[in-house]
Design an enzyme around this catalytic site. Structure first.
Site, PDB file in Angstrom:
ATOM      1  N   HIS A   1       0.813  -1.225   0.000  1.00  0.00           N
ATOM      2  CA  HIS A   1       0.000   0.000   0.000  1.00  0.00           C
ATOM      3  C   HIS A   1       0.841   1.268   0.000  1.00  0.00           C
ATOM      4  O   HIS A   1       0.382   2.304  -0.474  1.00  0.00           O
ATOM      5  CB  HIS A   1      -0.938   0.010   1.206  1.00  0.00           C
ATOM      6  CG  HIS A   1      -2.049  -0.992   1.077  1.00  0.00           C
ATOM      7  ND1 HIS A   1      -3.038  -0.880   0.135  1.00  0.00           N
ATOM      8  CD2 HIS A   1      -2.319  -2.131   1.749  1.00  0.00           C
ATOM      9  CE1 HIS A   1      -3.876  -1.900   0.235  1.00  0.00           C
ATOM     10  NE2 HIS A   1      -3.456  -2.683   1.205  1.00  0.00           N
TER      11      HIS A   1
ATOM     12  N   GLU B   1      -7.302 -13.028   2.858  1.00  0.00           N
ATOM     13  CA  GLU B   1      -8.063 -11.777   2.993  1.00  0.00           C
ATOM     14  C   GLU B   1      -9.118 -11.640   1.906  1.00  0.00           C
ATOM     15  O   GLU B   1      -9.493 -10.535   1.551  1.00  0.00           O
ATOM     16  CB  GLU B   1      -7.121 -10.572   3.004  1.00  0.00           C
ATOM     17  CG  GLU B   1      -6.122 -10.504   1.868  1.00  0.00           C
ATOM     18  CD  GLU B   1      -5.190  -9.296   1.970  1.00  0.00           C
ATOM     19  OE1 GLU B   1      -5.436  -8.401   2.783  1.00  0.00           O
ATOM     20  OE2 GLU B   1      -4.223  -9.249   1.204  1.00  0.00           O
TER      21      GLU B   1
ATOM     22  N   ASP C   1      -9.622  -6.321   4.033  1.00  0.00           N
ATOM     23  CA  ASP C   1      -9.986  -6.788   2.698  1.00  0.00           C
ATOM     24  C   ASP C   1     -10.985  -7.931   2.770  1.00  0.00           C
ATOM     25  O   ASP C   1     -11.857  -8.051   1.909  1.00  0.00           O
ATOM     26  CB  ASP C   1      -8.734  -7.218   1.922  1.00  0.00           C
ATOM     27  CG  ASP C   1      -8.013  -6.010   1.356  1.00  0.00           C
ATOM     28  OD1 ASP C   1      -8.676  -5.180   0.724  1.00  0.00           O
ATOM     29  OD2 ASP C   1      -6.798  -5.883   1.574  1.00  0.00           O
TER      30      ASP C   1
HETATM   31  C1  3PY Z   1      -6.323  -6.236   5.540  1.00  0.00           C
HETATM   32  O1  3PY Z   1      -6.940  -6.189   6.602  1.00  0.00           O
HETATM   33  O2  3PY Z   1      -6.832  -6.316   4.425  1.00  0.00           O
HETATM   34  C2  3PY Z   1      -4.878  -6.199   5.582  1.00  0.00           C
HETATM   35  O3  3PY Z   1      -4.242  -6.274   4.571  1.00  0.00           O
HETATM   36  C3  3PY Z   1      -4.254  -6.020   6.926  1.00  0.00           C
HETATM   37  O4  3PY Z   1      -3.277  -5.102   6.857  1.00  0.00           O
HETATM   38 MG    MG Z   2      -5.316  -6.299   2.814  1.00  0.00          MG
END
Ligand code: 3PY
Ligand code: MG
Length: 255
Positions: free
Chosen positions: A47, A154, A180
């Site tokens: 990110h 995720e 995510d």
């Molecule tokens: C998420 O929660 O999507 C992450 O990537 C944690 O940093």
């Molecule tokens: Mg993430």
């Protein structure tokens, strides 16, 4: 060199290793979180606009001061994973790993033969600049036994595929990304269905005896995660800590 894997495996630790995401391309913030008492950092190249040169500096400083530097790579590409490991990272987070095939691909690129395709770069920091073996680190042994390859679960589909992801040879840990995950489930992060999916992955990882980590926003959340049995925990990130403190300060002053 401090390895996240050694911290997780240390039977004498009362609490699991605590880390934070780092998004600011600076070595000063690496020193600050170490002095504050954090055990490891995850340099967030997914990110944040951390360049390879930034990662190189931050990894060097983290290693020198006894903080385990893990890197969350931007994607599943081969080149970065290899170079970042050769620069001396303690492990890699691979974002958005959905199924066994994707997991096998990322683990392979971060593993030396026979398990994978990572090349021989012992002339880099990870090999003590070609001096590994002179009573120092062993490049290949560290690559096999110390580096952690950590797919991130995720996505909704990955929860259903968690067992097959956890079973991939060479997976050293998994990380659950609740942000995510909730988005791909089309639900709020606080929705009980998201909590259920997270718990499901946690249970599966425990059953598979694969170290499992996740992230909390604050100290209370991190303490809850410790109680739930997570093996490594991330809390907040450098920008979040600065933002929270900056807002609290100015709000208090202005009343
Ligand atoms: C998420 O929660 O999507 C992450 O990537 C944690 O940093
Ligand atoms: Mg993430």
């Amino acid at each position: 060199m401090i390895w996240l894997r050694d911290l997780i495996d240390d039977p004498d630790r009362g609490v699991p290793p605590i880390g934070t995401f780092m998004k600011i391309p600076a070595v000063e913030t690496v020193e600050i979180v170490k002095l504050a008492g954090f055990d490891f950092i995850v340099l967030d190249a997914e990110h944040a606009l951390l360049s390879l040169a930034d990662l190189n500096r931050m990894i060097l400083v983290a290693r020198a001061i006894g903080l385990a530097p893990v890197v969350r790579v931007a994607d599943h590409g081969y080149g970065d994973a290899q170079r970042i490991l050769d620069a001396g990272a303690a492990g890699l987070f691979f974002p958005h790993v959905s199924d066994r095939a994707e997991c096998e691909r990322v683990v392979r690129q971060a593993s030396h033969p026979p398990r994978g395709t990572r090349g021989a770069g012992g002339g880099m920091r990870a090999g003590d600049w070609g001096m590994a073996g002179r009573g120092k680190a062993s490049y290949l042994a560290d690559g096999a036994g110390k580096v952690m390859r950590i797919p991130m679960i995720e996505e909704r589909v990955a929860v259903g595929n968690a067992d097959e992801i956890l079973a991939v040879d060479g997976v050293d840990g998994v990380f659950i990304g609740p942000g995510d995950l909730s988005m791909t489930m089309g639900l709020k992060r606080t929705d009980p269905e998201v909590a259920g999916a997270v718990e499901d992955v946690l249970k599966k990882a425990k059953a598979a005896r694969v170290p499992v980590g996740t992230v909390a926003a604050d100290a209370g959340g991190a303490r809850r995660l410790i109680g739930e049995g997570y093996d490594f925990i991330l809390v907040s990130n450098d920008t979040g800590m600065l933002a929270a403190t900056a807002m609290a300060l100015i709000d208090e002053i202005r009343g």
